[in-house]
Write a protein that holds these residues in place. Structure first.
Motif, PDB file in Angstrom:
ATOM      1  N   ARG A  26       0.787  -1.254  -0.123  1.00  0.00           N
ATOM      2  CA  ARG A  26      -0.037  -0.080  -0.027  1.00  0.00           C
ATOM      3  C   ARG A  26       0.883   1.318  -0.016  1.00  0.00           C
ATOM      4  O   ARG A  26       0.755   1.977  -0.894  1.00  0.00           O
ATOM      5  N   GLU A  27       1.773   1.327   0.939  1.00  0.00           N
ATOM      6  CA  GLU A  27       2.732   2.674   1.063  1.00  0.00           C
ATOM      7  C   GLU A  27       3.499   2.830  -0.378  1.00  0.00           C
ATOM      8  O   GLU A  27       3.764   3.954  -0.639  1.00  0.00           O
ATOM      9  N   ASN A  30       1.271   4.410  -2.809  1.00  0.00           N
ATOM     10  CA  ASN A  30       1.290   5.766  -2.221  1.00  0.00           C
ATOM     11  C   ASN A  30       2.199   6.491  -2.644  1.00  0.00           C
ATOM     12  O   ASN A  30       2.156   7.567  -3.026  1.00  0.00           O
ATOM     13  N   ASN A  33       2.721   8.467  -6.077  1.00  0.00           N
ATOM     14  CA  ASN A  33       1.551   9.800  -6.198  1.00  0.00           C
ATOM     15  C   ASN A  33       2.670  10.903  -7.034  1.00  0.00           C
ATOM     16  O   ASN A  33       3.424  11.116  -6.894  1.00  0.00           O
ATOM     17  N   ASP A  39      -0.776  14.048   0.081  1.00  0.00           N
ATOM     18  CA  ASP A  39      -2.158  13.199  -0.088  1.00  0.00           C
ATOM     19  C   ASP A  39      -1.962  12.169  -1.329  1.00  0.00           C
ATOM     20  O   ASP A  39      -3.030  11.824  -1.719  1.00  0.00           O
ATOM     21  N   ASP A  41      -2.615   8.994  -1.488  1.00  0.00           N
ATOM     22  CA  ASP A  41      -3.538   8.016  -0.912  1.00  0.00           C
ATOM     23  C   ASP A  41      -3.831   6.923  -1.932  1.00  0.00           C
ATOM     24  O   ASP A  41      -4.725   6.115  -1.583  1.00  0.00           O
ATOM     25  N   THR A  44      -3.648   3.379  -0.519  1.00  0.00           N
ATOM     26  CA  THR A  44      -4.714   3.447   1.088  1.00  0.00           C
ATOM     27  C   THR A  44      -6.165   3.100   0.520  1.00  0.00           C
ATOM     28  O   THR A  44      -6.900   2.350   0.672  1.00  0.00           O
ATOM     29  N   ASN A  45      -6.531   4.133  -0.441  1.00  0.00           N
ATOM     30  CA  ASN A  45      -7.829   3.932  -1.061  1.00  0.00           C
ATOM     31  C   ASN A  45      -8.546   2.446  -1.599  1.00  0.00           C
ATOM     32  O   ASN A  45      -9.241   2.017  -1.347  1.00  0.00           O
ATOM     33  N   HIS A 216      -5.636   2.091   9.707  1.00  0.00           N
ATOM     34  CA  HIS A 216      -5.010   3.343   9.130  1.00  0.00           C
ATOM     35  C   HIS A 216      -5.591   4.260   9.817  1.00  0.00           C
ATOM     36  O   HIS A 216      -6.566   4.434  10.165  1.00  0.00           O
ATOM     37  N   SER A 218      -6.034   7.540   8.879  1.00  0.00           N
ATOM     38  CA  SER A 218      -7.077   8.224   8.223  1.00  0.00           C
ATOM     39  C   SER A 218      -8.639   7.651   8.510  1.00  0.00           C
ATOM     40  O   SER A 218      -9.567   8.230   8.633  1.00  0.00           O
ATOM     41  N   GLN A 363      -7.885  15.154   2.237  1.00  0.00           N
ATOM     42  CA  GLN A 363      -6.726  14.728   1.852  1.00  0.00           C
ATOM     43  C   GLN A 363      -6.418  13.535   2.789  1.00  0.00           C
ATOM     44  O   GLN A 363      -6.533  13.930   3.971  1.00  0.00           O
ATOM     45  N   THR A 364      -6.030  12.574   2.171  1.00  0.00           N
ATOM     46  CA  THR A 364      -5.499  11.173   2.944  1.00  0.00           C
ATOM     47  C   THR A 364      -6.868  10.467   3.618  1.00  0.00           C
ATOM     48  O   THR A 364      -6.344   9.594   4.633  1.00  0.00           O
TER      49      THR A 364
END
Length: 550
Positions: A26-27, A30, A33, A39, A41, A44-45, A216, A218, A363-364
């Motif tokens: 995941r990271e 990210n 980007n 932001d 993400d 993550t999404n 997470h 967020s 954001q995030t």
């Protein structure tokens, strides 16, 4: 290992392994980007959306129909979709479910067709498809699969993964912004990771369980908003499934309504999913038993959960109050508003302007389709306006609106200043269409700037950016790079103000020193004596300043 056909159990293992692999990376996703702002993400999404999808699968035994598992996967993704990448992923899975129809097992051609249908659904979901994104990788998978001569699904997936990797590596040539940032598309990489996970499960004959969930920040921040636990009106989050034939869902909703809020009742293929916040889970389960057999019962004490998360994750000075709980009102209103926002001060502005429900996020912290649908269900109004206030939330808001039986209007606000302006332009005595027109026009006249920081080294539009640099953005485009947030703020305002400007609004974040902010405002007032200047302690994270020029 060779598979000429796959059933639901094998498909479950493919998707579960893919979900675990996406979570592990995941990271990394990210980090791809394009812009170096905090932001990124996409990973993550996509990960949270896919976990929601896989968690929905109930048929995990051998010989269960692949079509059944695919439909469950699609439903879970639809409700759990977060951000644009998550919504697109949910549409891919929806298309695959359509492609698999009602079959028990899928042969190589049928499975290839499901990938192609996933591509078609994804493209339909995006108003202006852009090549070089996740859409390109989905299309590459579908077209490679449908044109393959393979009869072995394992070999087919190997071909698809290899081809998609080749296409992904070409995405920088399709989108100049990727080439300048020296990255491939993040969403495309996320989807390739999913395909690789599916292939690995087949090739190694893996039987796998969903890995333990990693919290997470967020996600906690959205679902456990920083409010006084004693003010939580309904303390138990209750979720379960009912196996029932011919149940009257509307009657059941009315029966449950007096005993809680945040209620979601979704029925598909003789399975009903229930989510409700209540003070009496036993009563809810007792009523549900009258409809059929219950399964996958989950009850969480939200007050206890809330306290635990705050103690573990958030220092007291950064806690925020939001509208997680609203007073239930049975009187039908003509209009109601839902807004997405982050930062105690900004949330208070929306409240003061009459917004009925604030979803904490941005954001995030992109809220899911289900988060937005849940807030819609809390409001009793003829017309409900939703203000996403972020370009990455618009698709999830639109999807939630399509799932609701209420009249929902998504005003596609991309920034906090646009959202605030829309609410101020609203007139409760006007017709709905007139209000939509007025808010849309007003939104387009708002200029938005933002001051944040770089999370990695890169070069964009000839600007050499180092991790930790202060960045000034106008309408999402990096205009200034430096080390003085106040100085960059002045420079952005100078670029934003024109002969028609009347008002400058400055929302400063929780990391800003108030004395420095006041000095900055004094300089701005002297530079633009003919304009009104206001400053508000927005207490927003990530952004030192959000600027609005109208």
């Amino acid at each position: 290992m060779e598979y000429l056909k796959i059933d639901g159990y094998r498909f479950y293992n493919m998707m579960t392994n893919a979900c675990n692999k996406l979570e592990e990376q995941r990271e990394f996703v990210n980090s791809l980007n394009v812009f170096p702002v905090p932001d990124g993400d996409t990973g993550t999404n996509m990960s949270m959306t896919f976990r929601s999808a896989v968690s929905e699968i109930k048929a995990k035994e051998e010989n269960c129909p692949i079509s059944q598992v695919s439909k469950q996967l699609s439903k879970g993704a639809l409700m759990g979709a977060r951000g644009n990448s998550g919504v697109i992923l949910s549409q891919i899975l929806r298309g695959m479910a359509i492609g698999l129809g009602d079959i028990e097992e899928a042969n190589c051609h049928e499975f290839a067709n499901s990938l192609l249908e996933g591509c078609k659904s994804a493209y339909k979901a995006v108003m202006r498809p852009t090549e070089g994104t996740i859409l390109t990788i989905v299309k590459a998978a579908g077209e490679k699969a449908i044109n393959s001569k393979e009869e072995n699904i394992t070999a087919l997936m190997q071909e698809v993964c290899k081809h998609c990797e080749e296409v992904l590596n070409k995405t920088p040539d399709m989108l100049p912004v990727l080439k300048k940032a020296n990255v491939v598309d993040a969403g495309g990489m996320g989807f390739l990771i999913i395909l690789r996970g599916m292939y690995e499960a087949l090739n190694n004959n893996i039987e796998v369980s969903l890995a333990e969930k990693k919290e997470h920040i967020s996600e906690n921040f959205m679902h456990q908003q920083d409010i006084d636990p004693s003010q939580i009106k309904f303390g138990y989050c209750t979720e379960f499934f009912i196996k029932s034939k011919g149940a009257d869902l509307e009657a059941f909703k009315k029966d449950l309504a007096p005993y809680g809020d945040s209620m979601i009742v979704v029925g598909e293929d003789e399975i009903i999913k229930i989510h409700i916040h209540t003070n009496d889970p036993g009563l809810i389960l007792s009523k549900a038993l009258k409809l059929g057999e219950l399964s996958k019962i989950k009850i969480d004490n939200m007050r206890e959960q809330h306290r635990r998360i705050l103690e573990a994750e958030y220092p007291a000075e950064n806690q925020v109050v939001s509208n997680e709980i609203v007073e239930k009102n049975d009187d039908l209103k003509k209009y109601a508003f839902i807004s997405v926002a982050s930062g105690k001060g900004i949330i208070e502005i929306f409240r003061d302007l009459g917004v009925d429900y604030v979803i904490e996020g941005g954001q995030t912290m992109n809220p899911s389709t289900q988060d937005i649908l849940g807030s819609i269900n809390k409001l009793n109004a003829e017309n409900i306006f939703v203000l996403p206030n972020n370009k990455n939330i618009i698709m999830a808001a639109t999807q939630a609106a399509e799932l609701s039986d209420k009249n929902i209007v998504v005003i596609p606000t991309k920034t906090i200043p646009q959202g605030i302006t829309c609410v101020t332009e609203f007139n409760e005595y006007e017709d709905t269409n007139i209000n939509i027109d007025n808010m849309t026009k007003a939104m387009s006249k708002v200029g938005t700037g933002a001051i944040t920081y770089a999370v990695r080294d890169t070069e964009i539009n000839g600007k050499c950016i180092k991790q930790g640099d202060i960045l000034g953005l106008i309408e999402g485009e990096i205009k200034e790079v430096g080390n003085d947030s106040c100085g960059i703020c002045e420079s952005l305002i100078k670029q934003m103000v024109n002969k028609d400007s009347e008002l400058i609004s400055l929302y400063y974040g929780y990391e800003c020193e108030e004395t420095e902010v006041k000095d900055l405002v004094n300089r701005i007032e002297k530079a633009y004596p003919e304009l009104d200047v206001q400053y508000i302690n927005g207490q927003q994270p990530l952004y030192y300043f959000i600027i609005s020029v109208e």
